[in-house]
Design a protein around this motif. Sequence first.
Motif, PDB file in Angstrom:
ATOM      1  N   ASP A  68      70.276  -7.853  67.788  1.00 11.03           N
ATOM      2  CA  ASP A  68      71.284  -8.676  67.112  1.00 11.03           C
ATOM      3  C   ASP A  68      71.203  -8.518  65.606  1.00 11.03           C
ATOM      4  O   ASP A  68      72.191  -8.673  64.897  1.00 11.03           O
ATOM      5  CB  ASP A  68      71.108 -10.147  67.488  1.00 11.03           C
ATOM      6  N   ASP A  69      69.988  -8.223  65.102  1.00 13.87           N
ATOM      7  CA  ASP A  69      69.814  -7.976  63.672  1.00 13.87           C
ATOM      8  C   ASP A  69      68.823  -6.828  63.508  1.00 13.87           C
ATOM      9  O   ASP A  69      68.262  -6.298  64.477  1.00 13.87           O
ATOM     10  CB  ASP A  69      69.344  -9.232  62.925  1.00 13.87           C
ATOM     11  N   ARG A  70      68.608  -6.431  62.269  1.00 10.84           N
ATOM     12  CA  ARG A  70      67.776  -5.258  61.993  1.00 10.84           C
ATOM     13  C   ARG A  70      66.345  -5.450  62.456  1.00 10.84           C
ATOM     14  O   ARG A  70      65.732  -4.543  63.023  1.00 10.84           O
ATOM     15  CB  ARG A  70      67.806  -4.946  60.493  1.00 10.84           C
ATOM     16  N   GLU A  71      65.774  -6.614  62.230  1.00 17.94           N
ATOM     17  CA  GLU A  71      64.387  -6.842  62.607  1.00 17.94           C
ATOM     18  C   GLU A  71      64.197  -6.760  64.106  1.00 17.94           C
ATOM     19  O   GLU A  71      63.195  -6.207  64.598  1.00 17.94           O
ATOM     20  CB  GLU A  71      63.906  -8.194  62.076  1.00 17.94           C
ATOM     21  N   ALA A  72      65.156  -7.277  64.870  1.00 21.45           N
ATOM     22  CA  ALA A  72      65.058  -7.175  66.333  1.00 21.45           C
ATOM     23  C   ALA A  72      65.105  -5.721  66.774  1.00 21.45           C
ATOM     24  O   ALA A  72      64.324  -5.296  67.632  1.00 21.45           O
ATOM     25  CB  ALA A  72      66.181  -7.976  66.988  1.00 21.45           C
ATOM     26  N   ALA A  73      66.001  -4.937  66.179  1.00 22.48           N
ATOM     27  CA  ALA A  73      66.089  -3.514  66.529  1.00 22.48           C
ATOM     28  C   ALA A  73      64.811  -2.779  66.155  1.00 22.48           C
ATOM     29  O   ALA A  73      64.328  -1.918  66.904  1.00 22.48           O
ATOM     30  CB  ALA A  73      67.293  -2.880  65.840  1.00 22.48           C
ATOM     31  N   ARG A  74      64.234  -3.123  64.997  1.00 17.99           N
ATOM     32  CA  ARG A  74      62.994  -2.475  64.549  1.00 17.99           C
ATOM     33  C   ARG A  74      61.838  -2.781  65.501  1.00 17.99           C
ATOM     34  O   ARG A  74      61.098  -1.877  65.916  1.00 17.99           O
ATOM     35  CB  ARG A  74      62.642  -2.934  63.131  1.00 17.99           C
ATOM     36  N   ARG A  75      61.669  -4.013  65.855  1.00 18.15           N
ATOM     37  CA  ARG A  75      60.570  -4.390  66.755  1.00 18.15           C
ATOM     38  C   ARG A  75      60.774  -3.779  68.145  1.00 18.15           C
ATOM     39  O   ARG A  75      59.813  -3.358  68.792  1.00 18.15           O
ATOM     40  CB  ARG A  75      60.458  -5.908  66.838  1.00 18.15           C
ATOM     41  N   ASN A  76      61.989  -3.731  68.596  1.00 18.39           N
ATOM     42  CA  ASN A  76      62.258  -3.097  69.888  1.00 18.39           C
ATOM     43  C   ASN A  76      61.878  -1.622  69.879  1.00 18.39           C
ATOM     44  O   ASN A  76      61.370  -1.086  70.869  1.00 18.39           O
ATOM     45  CB  ASN A  76      63.739  -3.251  70.252  1.00 18.39           C
ATOM     46  N   LEU A  77      62.125  -0.958  68.745  1.00 17.64           N
ATOM     47  CA  LEU A  77      61.796   0.456  68.654  1.00 17.64           C
ATOM     48  C   LEU A  77      60.282   0.668  68.617  1.00 17.64           C
ATOM     49  O   LEU A  77      59.759   1.623  69.202  1.00 17.64           O
ATOM     50  CB  LEU A  77      62.462   1.080  67.425  1.00 17.64           C
ATOM     51  N   LEU A  78      59.568  -0.220  67.942  1.00  8.48           N
ATOM     52  CA  LEU A  78      58.108  -0.148  67.957  1.00  8.48           C
ATOM     53  C   LEU A  78      57.582  -0.228  69.386  1.00  8.48           C
ATOM     54  O   LEU A  78      56.708   0.550  69.801  1.00  8.48           O
ATOM     55  CB  LEU A  78      57.510  -1.272  67.110  1.00  8.48           C
ATOM     56  N   TRP A  79      58.089  -1.175  70.142  1.00  7.87           N
ATOM     57  CA  TRP A  79      57.643  -1.340  71.529  1.00  7.87           C
ATOM     58  C   TRP A  79      57.994  -0.111  72.358  1.00  7.87           C
ATOM     59  O   TRP A  79      57.186   0.371  73.149  1.00  7.87           O
ATOM     60  CB  TRP A  79      58.294  -2.592  72.127  1.00  7.87           C
ATOM     61  N   ALA A  80      59.211   0.395  72.161  1.00  4.49           N
ATOM     62  CA  ALA A  80      59.654   1.557  72.937  1.00  4.49           C
ATOM     63  C   ALA A  80      58.783   2.774  72.648  1.00  4.49           C
ATOM     64  O   ALA A  80      58.419   3.527  73.561  1.00  4.49           O
ATOM     65  CB  ALA A  80      61.115   1.862  72.622  1.00  4.49           C
ATOM     66  N   LEU A  81      58.430   2.998  71.374  1.00  2.00           N
ATOM     67  CA  LEU A  81      57.574   4.128  71.023  1.00  2.00           C
ATOM     68  C   LEU A  81      56.197   3.992  71.660  1.00  2.00           C
ATOM     69  O   LEU A  81      55.622   4.967  72.164  1.00  2.00           O
ATOM     70  CB  LEU A  81      57.438   4.237  69.500  1.00  2.00           C
ATOM     71  N   ASP A  82      55.663   2.777  71.654  1.00  2.00           N
ATOM     72  CA  ASP A  82      54.323   2.576  72.179  1.00  2.00           C
ATOM     73  C   ASP A  82      54.265   2.763  73.688  1.00  2.00           C
ATOM     74  O   ASP A  82      53.195   2.941  74.258  1.00  2.00           O
ATOM     75  CB  ASP A  82      53.836   1.168  71.808  1.00  2.00           C
ATOM     76  N   ALA A  83      55.401   2.709  74.348  1.00  2.00           N
ATOM     77  CA  ALA A  83      55.441   2.850  75.807  1.00  2.00           C
ATOM     78  C   ALA A  83      55.726   4.278  76.255  1.00  2.00           C
ATOM     79  O   ALA A  83      55.950   4.521  77.429  1.00  2.00           O
ATOM     80  CB  ALA A  83      56.493   1.906  76.386  1.00  2.00           C
ATOM     81  N   ILE A  84      55.721   5.231  75.308  1.00  2.00           N
ATOM     82  CA  ILE A  84      56.005   6.628  75.640  1.00  2.00           C
ATOM     83  C   ILE A  84      54.697   7.410  75.789  1.00  2.00           C
ATOM     84  O   ILE A  84      53.808   7.312  74.942  1.00  2.00           O
ATOM     85  CB  ILE A  84      56.870   7.290  74.547  1.00  2.00           C
ATOM     86  N   TYR A  85      54.591   8.143  76.881  1.00  2.00           N
ATOM     87  CA  TYR A  85      53.458   9.038  77.086  1.00  2.00           C
ATOM     88  C   TYR A  85      53.961  10.477  77.078  1.00  2.00           C
ATOM     89  O   TYR A  85      54.902  10.810  77.798  1.00  2.00           O
ATOM     90  CB  TYR A  85      52.795   8.787  78.446  1.00  2.00           C
ATOM     91  N   VAL A  86      53.344  11.332  76.270  1.00  2.00           N
ATOM     92  CA  VAL A  86      53.628  12.774  76.288  1.00  2.00           C
ATOM     93  C   VAL A  86      52.294  13.510  76.250  1.00  2.00           C
ATOM     94  O   VAL A  86      51.519  13.337  75.309  1.00  2.00           O
ATOM     95  CB  VAL A  86      54.485  13.210  75.077  1.00  2.00           C
ATOM     96  N   LEU A  87      52.018  14.300  77.274  1.00  2.00           N
ATOM     97  CA  LEU A  87      50.774  15.061  77.340  1.00  2.00           C
ATOM     98  C   LEU A  87      51.062  16.460  77.878  1.00  2.00           C
ATOM     99  O   LEU A  87      51.944  16.617  78.709  1.00  2.00           O
ATOM    100  CB  LEU A  87      49.766  14.366  78.275  1.00  2.00           C
ATOM    101  N   PRO A  88      50.317  17.475  77.421  1.00  2.00           N
ATOM    102  CA  PRO A  88      49.187  17.421  76.492  1.00  2.00           C
ATOM    103  C   PRO A  88      49.571  17.760  75.050  1.00  2.00           C
ATOM    104  O   PRO A  88      48.707  17.783  74.184  1.00  2.00           O
ATOM    105  CB  PRO A  88      48.257  18.499  77.042  1.00  2.00           C
ATOM    106  N   ILE A  89      50.827  18.054  74.774  1.00  2.00           N
ATOM    107  CA  ILE A  89      51.196  18.493  73.426  1.00  2.00           C
ATOM    108  C   ILE A  89      51.113  17.321  72.454  1.00  2.00           C
ATOM    109  O   ILE A  89      51.184  16.160  72.825  1.00  2.00           O
ATOM    110  CB  ILE A  89      52.606  19.116  73.394  1.00  2.00           C
ATOM    111  N   THR A  90      50.975  17.665  71.188  1.00  2.00           N
ATOM    112  CA  THR A  90      50.920  16.664  70.119  1.00  2.00           C
ATOM    113  C   THR A  90      52.332  16.326  69.669  1.00  2.00           C
ATOM    114  O   THR A  90      53.194  17.203  69.582  1.00  2.00           O
ATOM    115  CB  THR A  90      50.111  17.219  68.930  1.00  2.00           C
ATOM    116  N   THR A  91      52.582  15.060  69.384  1.00  2.00           N
ATOM    117  CA  THR A  91      53.895  14.629  68.904  1.00  2.00           C
ATOM    118  C   THR A  91      53.755  13.822  67.619  1.00  2.00           C
ATOM    119  O   THR A  91      52.657  13.425  67.220  1.00  2.00           O
ATOM    120  CB  THR A  91      54.636  13.773  69.950  1.00  2.00           C
ATOM    121  N   ASN A  92      54.900  13.546  67.005  1.00  2.00           N
ATOM    122  CA  ASN A  92      54.935  12.736  65.785  1.00  2.00           C
ATOM    123  C   ASN A  92      55.067  11.245  66.083  1.00  2.00           C
ATOM    124  O   ASN A  92      55.402  10.469  65.198  1.00  2.00           O
ATOM    125  CB  ASN A  92      56.088  13.182  64.890  1.00  2.00           C
TER     126      ASN A  92
END
Length: 652
Positions: free
Chosen positions: A412-436
């Motif tokens: 609904d606002d920028r802070e909500a979108a930002r926090r949602n993106l933090l959570w989404a990034l933390d829930a991503i697994y990529v192996l074995p290559i290195t990512t940003n």
Amino acid sequence: MITKLLIANRGEIACRIMRTARAMGVATVAVYSDADAKALHVRSADEAVHIGPSPAAESYLVGEKIIAAAKQTGADAIHPGYGFLSENADFAQAVIDAGLIWVGPKPASIRAMGLKDAAKQLMRAAGVPVTPGYDGSDQSVERLTKEAEAIGYPVLIKAVAGGGGKGMRKVDAPEDFVAALESCRREAKASFGNDEVLLEKWITSPRHIEVQVFGDAHGNVVHLFERDCSLQRRHQKVIEEAPAPGMDEATREAICAAAVRAAQAVDYEGAGTIEFIADASEGLRADRIFFMEMNTRLQVEHPVTEEITGVDLVEWQLRVASGEPLPKRQEELSINGHAIEARLYAEDPAKGFLPSPGPIHTLSFMQPSLPVTDPASYDFEKPARIETAVEEGDVVSAFYDPMIAKIITYGDDREAARRNLLWALDAIYVLPITTNKPFLYECLSLTDFADARLDTGLIARHETELTEPRPITAVGGAVAANTVWMNRWTYGEAHSHALQGLTRDMFGLRLNAPPRRTITLYEGAKAVTASPFDEDRDGGGHAAPMGDAPSDAVVVTERGRTFVLSLRADGTGQASAADGAIIAPMPGKVIAVDVSEGQAVTAGQRLMVLEAMKMEHALTAPFDGRVEGLSVSAGSQVQVDAVLAKVVPLSE
């Protein structure tokens, strides 16, 4: 309406276009090179045609092969996506001449805006403010040097046919100008086939603001508001968002109206983006925003505009290309909420963002086994939107851009979108290559970013802290320990000694339970003492047993970082090169060798330049010495970790 669409592209944008085409009942055709024979965009299409070897210059950039594929499959339209031939006016004309529908602007419009120098001159005539600089036809080193001095340092060198941050160099002092110009020209020639440049004044406190425009064949042009793409690293966008933070309505009206005038000046049809540079030293003001360039195609970051407007821009492209008028008038478009996009790349921030191509054995989006951070603190009005072209078992090729996915969140606002993106990034697994991924997480966590104090130099000022490796925290260890308990039956008798005394009471998922026991896990050969959850829960993360990890291991993501923890010590580690060895950090082509065998060099002196994924990477001397064992010359193809030369101390 178009009935069969060939997508003259690859990767996530090809998959994204196919999704909309399928929803509209339009059949799709993919094209692919040798490297992409098993790619997701090929598997997703109704039909697929092989168009050549892996290098793009022999496949995706050969217009004749793409048009032949369209005729072979009976496609009646070609969508170029972005990159490759998307802004090639000659290719657009060839498509039209072949009796096919070109899903893009008129070739004349592409030509008018395709070269940055000509576009700036056109915009001046249309009354659109442009950045002070030089865009003349005299491309001699002497003239460019003189013009740079007249503009005043720092200056920005930009390839006139450039894009995506390629062929751009900021120069802070006169003595650095010629070397930067040569490097810029080489990169521009390799990427765009044109080494001409223009110069611009470097704007203090710059913000990158762009406006999405759309025109049809009936004379209608609308804007779909602005995006902020200020969070950049070396002119390449990292995080994009819409709308732009701090944009008042008067300034928005002025910049969007200027964008519409720019599009009208070239009789524009289809999707396009007018890019502006804003001097934000006193906030966003209409009299301090200057035209930079127009991208006559769909942008990588178009999803954030779609999220706040509810518009499918690819659907609009297909309808406009079919001769229909724009689906909505300007007064029917509005901004709702806020959206942010992050670009997930196969690259290593701790090693200067070198590409990290290779196979992906484990890939999981938004599927955490154990959320540590309270989900109630997030505002998931919409789930995260994932735009990707890879799945488990796929390979990130060294031949193309190493993007794995785009992750877009809404709030609904920028802070909500930002926090949602933090959570989404933390829930991503990529192996074995290195990512940003950890770099993206830290960017979003910067206080200046959270408070919307933005400018294009923000990452550069904080790059060390944004890229430094960090160990797993006590909270991350607790996540791993709890996951070990919940999956203890998967680890077998061989590790029963390590699990002795771990009881459900101790790991009863009471998040504030005091620690009663520890367990030793290993990150490679490094021991990590892990305890169950305690009251010190100052971070967030997720953990799960993962298919690509050893059978006795758990993978933890914390603040975007990925840790593989095992019940046994690995004892292995990557061997480091001997001191002075010059090692290829990735597969690529040597495009310049600046030294000869036996030559004396000084610390930091450039020895050679390696090109990979159309970007140049300079390899330098680690200390004073002389060159020995030089094994490459310009044009050599090298593999990752190949020893290209060695610098030995002069005393040896």
